[in-house]
Design a protein around this motif. Structure first.
Motif, PDB file in Angstrom:
ATOM      1  N   UNK A  90     -23.323  31.943  21.872  1.00 23.38           N
ATOM      2  CA  UNK A  90     -22.793  32.937  20.927  1.00 23.38           C
ATOM      3  C   UNK A  90     -21.310  32.711  20.663  1.00 23.38           C
ATOM      4  N   UNK A  91     -20.573  32.365  21.689  1.00 23.91           N
ATOM      5  CA  UNK A  91     -19.133  32.114  21.528  1.00 23.91           C
ATOM      6  C   UNK A  91     -18.875  30.939  20.583  1.00 23.91           C
ATOM      7  N   UNK A  92     -19.660  29.891  20.734  1.00 30.50           N
ATOM      8  CA  UNK A  92     -19.503  28.718  19.860  1.00 30.50           C
ATOM      9  C   UNK A  92     -19.867  29.064  18.417  1.00 30.50           C
ATOM     10  N   UNK A  93     -20.900  29.873  18.243  1.00 28.52           N
ATOM     11  CA  UNK A  93     -21.364  30.188  16.888  1.00 28.52           C
ATOM     12  C   UNK A  93     -20.447  31.164  16.148  1.00 28.52           C
ATOM     13  N   UNK A  94     -19.524  31.752  16.863  1.00 31.06           N
ATOM     14  CA  UNK A  94     -18.518  32.566  16.174  1.00 31.06           C
ATOM     15  C   UNK A  94     -17.719  31.697  15.200  1.00 31.06           C
ATOM     16  N   UNK A  95     -17.648  30.389  15.455  1.00 23.12           N
ATOM     17  CA  UNK A  95     -16.947  29.456  14.554  1.00 23.12           C
ATOM     18  C   UNK A  95     -17.547  29.454  13.154  1.00 23.12           C
ATOM     19  N   UNK A 105     -14.013  39.460  16.270  1.00 24.78           N
ATOM     20  CA  UNK A 105     -15.247  39.238  17.006  1.00 24.78           C
ATOM     21  C   UNK A 105     -14.948  38.633  18.377  1.00 24.78           C
ATOM     22  N   UNK A 106     -14.071  37.663  18.409  1.00 23.79           N
ATOM     23  CA  UNK A 106     -13.741  37.020  19.685  1.00 23.79           C
ATOM     24  C   UNK A 106     -13.052  38.005  20.637  1.00 23.79           C
ATOM     25  N   UNK A 107     -12.201  38.842  20.098  1.00 23.09           N
ATOM     26  CA  UNK A 107     -11.527  39.832  20.946  1.00 23.09           C
ATOM     27  C   UNK A 107     -12.543  40.808  21.540  1.00 23.09           C
ATOM     28  N   UNK A 108     -13.483  41.264  20.712  1.00 21.71           N
ATOM     29  CA  UNK A 108     -14.534  42.147  21.226  1.00 21.71           C
ATOM     30  C   UNK A 108     -15.444  41.442  22.218  1.00 21.71           C
ATOM     31  N   UNK A 109     -15.675  40.151  21.981  1.00 19.98           N
ATOM     32  CA  UNK A 109     -16.511  39.364  22.884  1.00 19.98           C
ATOM     33  C   UNK A 109     -15.844  39.248  24.251  1.00 19.98           C
ATOM     34  N   UNK A 110     -14.545  39.003  24.260  1.00 20.80           N
ATOM     35  CA  UNK A 110     -13.824  38.916  25.536  1.00 20.80           C
ATOM     36  C   UNK A 110     -13.905  40.233  26.299  1.00 20.80           C
ATOM     37  N   UNK A 111     -13.738  41.337  25.588  1.00 19.82           N
ATOM     38  CA  UNK A 111     -13.815  42.637  26.252  1.00 19.82           C
ATOM     39  C   UNK A 111     -15.216  42.883  26.809  1.00 19.82           C
ATOM     40  N   UNK A 112     -16.232  42.437  26.078  1.00 27.82           N
ATOM     41  CA  UNK A 112     -17.598  42.603  26.574  1.00 27.82           C
ATOM     42  C   UNK A 112     -17.820  41.772  27.834  1.00 27.82           C
ATOM     43  N   UNK A 141     -21.613  47.559  22.072  1.00 24.06           N
ATOM     44  CA  UNK A 141     -21.683  48.105  20.722  1.00 24.06           C
ATOM     45  C   UNK A 141     -20.526  47.672  19.850  1.00 24.06           C
ATOM     46  N   UNK A 142     -19.338  47.541  20.459  1.00 25.58           N
ATOM     47  CA  UNK A 142     -18.162  47.148  19.682  1.00 25.58           C
ATOM     48  C   UNK A 142     -18.273  45.711  19.188  1.00 25.58           C
ATOM     49  N   UNK A 143     -18.675  44.806  20.067  1.00 24.02           N
ATOM     50  CA  UNK A 143     -18.768  43.400  19.648  1.00 24.02           C
ATOM     51  C   UNK A 143     -19.916  43.211  18.654  1.00 24.02           C
ATOM     52  N   UNK A 144     -20.998  43.955  18.835  1.00 21.24           N
ATOM     53  CA  UNK A 144     -22.111  43.863  17.889  1.00 21.24           C
ATOM     54  C   UNK A 144     -21.700  44.387  16.520  1.00 21.24           C
ATOM     55  N   UNK A 145     -21.008  45.503  16.471  1.00 22.94           N
ATOM     56  CA  UNK A 145     -20.577  46.081  15.195  1.00 22.94           C
ATOM     57  C   UNK A 145     -19.625  45.140  14.463  1.00 22.94           C
ATOM     58  N   UNK A 146     -18.704  44.546  15.200  1.00 22.63           N
ATOM     59  CA  UNK A 146     -17.757  43.629  14.548  1.00 22.63           C
ATOM     60  C   UNK A 146     -18.461  42.375  14.046  1.00 22.63           C
ATOM     61  N   UNK A 147     -19.457  41.889  14.800  1.00 23.23           N
ATOM     62  CA  UNK A 147     -20.197  40.702  14.361  1.00 23.23           C
ATOM     63  C   UNK A 147     -21.038  41.010  13.127  1.00 23.23           C
TER      64      UNK A 147
END
Length: 259
Positions: A90-95, A105-112, A141-147
């Protein structure tokens, strides 16, 4: 703190099992000596057949519970590796997202990931959580909403088919690992294991009753072997509470790479 209480309870259970087996060994020995005094050699007729059946049942129960506990331990360790793989994908596909949408998205991912690692560390040190805590749910929920928001933009259309399924897979594996914490043998199995251990000790005592002196090596060795095997089973059954831990290094290493 719960780790301390878990170990205290586990050791107490095993110690009581050990003492109980010693008690039943002595009881069986005295019963055997009384029967020999009353009936002579006839007192031992058929003993080998009966005690072999009880020993076999005890071996079967220990093997069954140990195999199950080891399998569940490996399963939970494999689930942590699956979480790390799903998170890495998932982290790679954020690209695939537009450059201006990646930061949120990456910031929310780090927090998750931080919340997930904190949850696992907390359950290792304090409590065996089977309900996902609110801070992990909020971070998810935050990272999903941002994605989702990034993928719904015209420029984020191409990421939708790859990024969102990756997040879904990650969340599913996390839920599967949480559900795996509930998978333990029913209480009747533990009760049957204890009863069979005491019954086997009784027959061992009866079997060695023809000796005028107690064979302490045999007595203590038999009781200790069964008790130690039970302790190891308990450790494997609760890998976030005991000394046999499911480690989170894969998640921690991945989080360190999320620059």
């Amino acid at each position: 703190m719960l780790h301390f209480w878990f170990e205290l309870i586990s050791i107490s259970i095993v110690f009581l099992l050990f003492l109980g087996m010693l008690l039943f060994l002595e009881l069986g020995r005295r019963i055997g000596q009384r029967q020999i005094a009353l009936r002579g050699k006839d007192a031992r007729v058929g003993v080998g057949i009966v005690d072999s059946a009880v020993y076999g049942l005890l071996a079967l129960l220990i093997g069954f519970t140990f195999s199950g506990a080891a399998g569940r331990f490996d399963r939970r360790r494999d689930l942590v590796a699956q979480e790390a793989n799903a998170a890495s994908t998932a982290w790679i596909r954020v690209d695939l997202l537009p450059t201006d949408a990646q930061a949120a998205v990456r910031d929310g991912f780090r927090r998750y990931m931080d919340a997930l690692i904190a949850w696992y560390s907390e359950s290792s040190a304090k409590k065996e959580l089977t309900t996902q805590p609110e801070y992990v749910t909020a971070a998810q929920g935050a990272v999903w909403s941002s994605a989702v928001a990034a993928c719904l933009t015209p420029s984020g259309e191409r990421a939708r088919m790859l990024l969102l399924p990756s997040f879904n897979e990650l969340f599913d594996v996390v839920d599967t690992e949480r559900a795996a914490r509930r998978m333990h043998p029913p209480l009747v199995i533990w009760m049957m294991l204890g009863i069979t251990a005491f019954a086997a000790a009784l027959f061992v005592g009866y079997g060695i009753s023809n000796s005028p002196k107690r064979n302490w090596v045999y007595i203590i060795g038999f009781s200790a072997s069964v008790s130690i095997a039970t302790y190891v089973i308990l450790e494997l059954e609760f890998p976030r509470l005991g000394f046999a831990r499911v480690r989170n290094e894969a998640l921690v290493e991945l989080r360190a790479q999320m620059k």
